[in-house]
Design an enzyme around this catalytic site. Structure first.
Site, short mmCIF file in Angstrom:
data_model
loop_
_atom_site.label_atom_id
_atom_site.label_comp_id
_atom_site.label_asym_id
_atom_site.label_seq_id
_atom_site.Cartn_x
_atom_site.Cartn_y
_atom_site.Cartn_z
N GLY A 43 0.76 -1.24 0.00
CA GLY A 43 0.00 0.00 0.00
C GLY A 43 0.80 1.30 0.00
O GLY A 43 0.21 2.37 -0.11
N ASP A 44 2.11 1.22 0.12
CA ASP A 44 2.89 2.47 0.18
C ASP A 44 4.31 2.27 -0.32
O ASP A 44 5.28 2.68 0.33
CB ASP A 44 2.90 3.01 1.62
CG ASP A 44 3.32 4.47 1.70
OD1 ASP A 44 3.30 5.15 0.65
OD2 ASP A 44 3.66 4.94 2.80
#
Length: 372
Positions: free
Chosen positions: A224-225
């Site tokens: 997610g990042d």
């Protein structure tokens, strides 16, 4: 929630320990004497690089989670177990140093005052390497990053099992790409300008063209990042003309959640665009690396442009909102914004069809000439 209440509720979430307090925390919780400590930049947690005066002078990152997320121990447990799992699978991921009680984390008070906030504390192995943000990216490392993104999601989704994994279903989590429509409540932070108009367009197109298609995307667990500060690299060649790199570290699992494979490649493309002198060309190399492990379906490919725009919108709007809450941390919070607005505007000016053509044609070349 009104923006005013939202400001109030989040004002105290970020820990604010000094270096001396951080060293005392490492001693008290982990039983290690610190020889030096220095703060590391962070979004809404607090991180310190510490060296302990044990044999071998080991280095760690003391991670103090913000007070809101600290109230979700199952979520932090899942993130930490995922890091340990990936490390065991051969990925360059940090692992926790256990507390004196033999746990992977501990809930600690920020100070000795009654009623003070409690923060979840972990001590993670320090990973050496240079953040991607500090190198001149080339096709080779962009391909590797795309490949890494797919491999991480695939192995987590197919093999990672732990009772706390269900906590990764984070319905209203603002950084999950499915939640671009939630930006409506933070858009006030942009003021009234041409940028806001583009973000509003992104949100509306996202609602009408991406949200209805989510059920056709393949679900998985997202890191997610995978941004340019969360991927570390080492140089593997002495050539200055054609440097080669390998990924030496994957950092910050705090945005992990259930999502879709196409989310991860979109996020990686967006962040790799940030530092590139030729941002529109980046997507094809990252996509080729990703598709060497997980080929996208036609529906997933069709959503890629708006997903990348959606991540730009998330990053820019949330940074503007958070900078209003923490003006002292504005410089770090708006790192992406310096070039992010320019890239988002360019994508919109060039248009979906032309950008996709560039990405897909580049990815197609790799099908016939796979890199060594």
């Amino acid at each position: 929630m009104s923006s005013e209440n939202d400001c109030q509720s989040r004002t105290l979430t970020k820990p604010a320990l000094g270096e001396k307090e951080a060293a005392e925390l490492v001693d008290r919780v982990f039983g290690l004497k610190v020889s030096w400590v220095r703060p590391l930049p962070s979004y809404d947690d607090q991180n310190f690089h510490v060296r302990v005066s044990a044999e071998g002078a080991d280095e760690y990152v003391l991670k103090i989670t913000n007070s809101e997320d600290s109230q979700e121990p199952d979520l932090i447990e899942a993130q930490t177990q995922a890091m340990m799992f990936l490390s065991a699978e051969g990925f360059p991921s940090a692992t926790p140093y256990l507390t004196k009680d033999g746990n992977i984390m501990s809930l600690e008070s920020g100070d000795t005052r009654p009623g003070s906030k409690k923060y979840m504390v972990r001590l993670l192995t320090y990973l050496p390497g240079t953040p991607v943000a500090k190198i001149a990216t080339n096709a080779q490392i962009l391909y590797e990053i795309g490949k890494l993104a797919a491999r991480v999601d695939k192995v987590l989704s197919e093999k990672f099992q732990h009772p706390s994994v269900k906590s990764l279903h984070r319905g209203q989590f603002i950084w999950n790409l499915a939640n671009v429509p939630l930006l409506d409540q933070y858009i006030y932070a942009l003021g009234q300008n041409k940028y806001r108009a583009v973000v509003e367009q992104v949100i509306e197109q996202f609602k009408s063209k991406v949200i209805p298609k989510l059920s056709s995307f393949r679900a998985c667990i997202n890191h997610g990042d995978l941004n340019d500060h969360n991927i570390l690299v080492d140089s593997t060649s002495a050539s200055l003309e054609n440097p080669q790199y390998r990924v030496s570290g994957i950092l910050d699992f705090s945005d992990m959640s259930y999502g879709y494979y196409v989310f991860e490649v979109a996020i990686a493309i967006m962040y790799m665009m940030i530092e590139s002198p030729d941002p529109l060309s980046v997507g094809g190399h990252v996509l080729a690396g990703f598709e060497s492990v997980v080929p996208l379906t036609a529906e997933e490919r069709g959503a890629l442009f708006l997903l990348v725009c959606g991540r730009f919108a998330q990053s820019l709007v949330i940074a503007a909102h958070t900078a209003l809450l923490y003006p002292e941390n504005k410089e770090y919070l708006t790192i992406t914004a310096k070039t992010g607005w320019k890239h988002l505007m360019t994508m919109f000016e060039v248009g979906q069809e032309a950008v996709e053509k560039m990405w897909f044609e580049t990815a197609q070349v790799y099908m016939h000439h796979a890199p060594a």
